[in-house]
Design a protein around this motif. Structure first.
Motif, mmCIF file in Angstrom:
data_model
loop_
_atom_site.group_PDB
_atom_site.id
_atom_site.type_symbol
_atom_site.label_atom_id
_atom_site.label_comp_id
_atom_site.label_asym_id
_atom_site.label_seq_id
_atom_site.Cartn_x
_atom_site.Cartn_y
_atom_site.Cartn_z
ATOM 1 N N ILE A 6 0.895 -1.280 -0.080
ATOM 2 C CA ILE A 6 -0.045 -0.060 0.020
ATOM 3 C C ILE A 6 0.750 1.125 -0.060
ATOM 4 N N ARG A 7 1.841 1.177 0.742
ATOM 5 C CA ARG A 7 2.892 2.496 1.051
ATOM 6 C C ARG A 7 3.446 2.880 -0.468
ATOM 7 N N PRO A 11 -2.523 4.702 -2.579
ATOM 8 C CA PRO A 11 -3.862 4.905 -3.229
ATOM 9 C C PRO A 11 -4.602 6.207 -2.404
ATOM 10 N N LEU A 12 -5.608 6.755 -3.207
ATOM 11 C CA LEU A 12 -6.496 7.606 -2.632
ATOM 12 C C LEU A 12 -7.785 6.749 -2.171
ATOM 13 N N VAL A 13 -7.840 6.913 -0.852
ATOM 14 C CA VAL A 13 -9.018 6.240 -0.410
ATOM 15 C C VAL A 13 -10.279 7.301 -0.049
ATOM 16 N N GLY A 54 -10.258 3.864 -4.144
ATOM 17 C CA GLY A 54 -10.893 3.072 -3.438
ATOM 18 C C GLY A 54 -12.072 3.640 -2.807
ATOM 19 N N LEU A 55 -13.188 3.175 -2.449
ATOM 20 C CA LEU A 55 -14.182 3.766 -1.739
ATOM 21 C C LEU A 55 -14.629 2.808 -0.467
ATOM 22 N N LEU A 56 -14.648 3.604 0.639
ATOM 23 C CA LEU A 56 -15.226 2.937 1.924
ATOM 24 C C LEU A 56 -16.660 3.373 2.347
ATOM 25 N N THR A 201 -7.138 -1.940 -4.280
ATOM 26 C CA THR A 201 -6.495 -1.290 -5.240
ATOM 27 C C THR A 201 -5.184 -1.700 -5.721
ATOM 28 N N LEU A 202 -4.558 -2.823 -5.089
ATOM 29 C CA LEU A 202 -3.508 -3.448 -5.366
ATOM 30 C C LEU A 202 -3.646 -4.155 -6.818
ATOM 31 N N GLU A 203 -2.388 -4.433 -7.280
ATOM 32 C CA GLU A 203 -2.231 -5.547 -8.194
ATOM 33 C C GLU A 203 -2.544 -6.959 -7.627
ATOM 34 N N GLY A 204 -2.686 -7.964 -8.392
ATOM 35 C CA GLY A 204 -2.652 -9.390 -7.639
ATOM 36 C C GLY A 204 -4.154 -9.779 -7.342
ATOM 37 N N ASN A 205 -4.189 -10.934 -6.783
ATOM 38 C CA ASN A 205 -5.503 -11.409 -6.283
ATOM 39 C C ASN A 205 -6.145 -10.945 -5.043
#
Ligand SMILES: Nc1ncnc2c1ncn2[C@@H]1O[C@H](COP(=O)(O)OP(=O)(O)OP(=O)(O)O)[C@@H](O)[C@H]1O
Ligand SMILES: Cc1ncsc1CCO
Length: 254
Positions: A6-7, A11-13, A54-56, A201-205
Motif C-alpha cells: 500500500i505504501r 492509493p487515494l481512499v 477505492g471507496l469505503l 486497489t493493489l495488483e494481484g489476487n
C-alpha cells in the motif's frame, strides 16, 4: 506484505465513514502510506470518488443524508470500476440500519463486506443477540453463513473476531493471533475496513492481498500490545502500522 505494498502504491481512499472513527481511520491510512479523504456531501461525492482509487462505505453513524451520499458514491464507483468496501457497523441494532444495508446491497456492487459476527448474522438473517455496535453472542456456523453471503452478493466477505475468516464464497481462510485489546478501543474494525479498501486497489489476487493484510493487522495488534496501556493503544496501533508498512524500518529524519 500488503501494508508495504500500500505504501508503494499510495492509493487515494474516499471514506464515507462514521464520526467516531474518522480521525483514527485517516491516521491509520496515512500510517501505511495511503491518502485518505473523508467526504459525505451528496453534492460532491460523485466528483470525489471519481478521483479516488477505492471507496469505503461505513454505516456507523449513517443518517438519511449520508445514506443518499453512500448510494451516489457507490454507484459512481461501480461505473468507474473503483473497489467498494462495505462496513455494516451496528446493522443489527435498528430496523433503519437493516433497511439501509439492504438498499445498499441491492443498488451497489460491493467488492468486500468486512464485519464482525453479529453484523454478519444480521445480513444473513440468522438469530443473534447483538447490542449496539458490539459483536454480541449467538450460535452460527461462521464459514457456512459467510460463504452464503459472499455468494448471494457476489463479493468477498471478511468476518473479524479472535480469529478472522475470509472467503469468496468458495475458498476459506483464517487468520489467528492479534490481541483482545483490539476490542477495547473504538474503530479497529473500521480502520481494517479502510485498509481493505486500500488493499483492493493493489495488483494481484484481491482475496490473497486481503488475507495478507489481515495477517499484517494481527501482527500490528501484537506489536501494539507490548505496552498493554489502553489509553495509548490506538497510538501504538498507528505506530505499528507505520513500522510494518516501512518493512520494519524505524522513522528517522533524513
Ligand atoms: N478476542 C480477540 N482477540 C484478538 N483479536 C481480536 C479479538 N476480537 C477482535 N479482534 C481483532 O480486532 C480487530 C477488529 O475486529 P472487531 O471484530 O473487533 O471489529 P469491529 O467490531 O467491527 O470493530 P469496530 O466497530 O470497533 O471498528 C480485528 O483485527 C480482529 O482480528
Ligand atoms: C461507538 C460507535 N457508534 C457508532 S459507530 C461507532 C464506532 C465504531 O464501531
Amino acid at each position: 506484505m500488503t501494508l508495504s505494498s500500500i505504501r508503494k502504491k499510495n492509493p487515494l481512499v474516499h471514506c464515507i465513514t462514521n464520526y467516531v472513527v474518522a480521525n483514527f481511520t485517516a491516521n491509520g491510512l496515512l500510517a501505511t502510506g495511503a491518502s485518505p479523504v473523508m467526504a459525505d456531501e451528496m453534492e460532491e461525492v460523485e466528483e470525489m470518488v471519481s478521483i479516488a482509487n477505492g471507496l469505503l462505505i461505513n454505516l456507523g453513524t449513517v443518517n438519511v443524508r449520508t445514506l443518499e451520499s453512500m448510494m451516489i458514491a457507490g454507484k459512481k464507483a461501480n461505473e468507474l470500476n473503483i473497489p467498494v468496501v462495505l462496513d455494516p457497523v451496528g446493522v443489527g441494532a435498528t430496523k433503519y440500519r437493516q433497511r439501509a444495508i439492504k438498499d445498499i446491497l441491492e443498488k451497489v456492487n460491493v467488492q468486500l463486506i468486512r464485519c464482525n459476527m453479529g453484523e454478519l448474522a444480521t445480513i444473513a438473517e440468522v438469530e443473534w443477540q447483538g447490542r449496539g455496535v458490539d459483536s454480541g453472542n449467538g450460535d452460527m456456523d461462521l464459514p457456512t453463513v459467510a460463504k452464503q453471503v459472499a455468494i448471494k452478493y457476489n463479493c468477498l466477505v471478511a468476518v473479524t473476531g479472535s480469529k478472522d475468516f475470509l472467503t469468496d464464497g468458495y475458498l476459506e481462510y483464517w487468520t489467528v493471533g492479534g490481541h483482545e485489546l483490539m476490542t477495547q478501543v473504538t474503530g479497529t474494525g473500521c480502520l481494517l475496513s479502510a485498509l481493505s479498501a486500500a488493499a483492493l486497489t493493489l495488483e494481484g489476487n484481491p482475496l490473497s492481498n486481503l488475507c495478507e493484510l489481515f495477517m499484517d493487522y494481527k501482527r500490528v495488534a501484537e506489536l501494539a500490545s507490548d505496552h498493554l496501556l489502553l489509553g495509548t493503544f490506538q497510538e501504538e496501533i498507528i505506530n505499528s502500522i507505520h513500522l510494518l508498512s516501512r518493512g520494519g524500518k524505524q522513522w528517522t529524519l533524513s
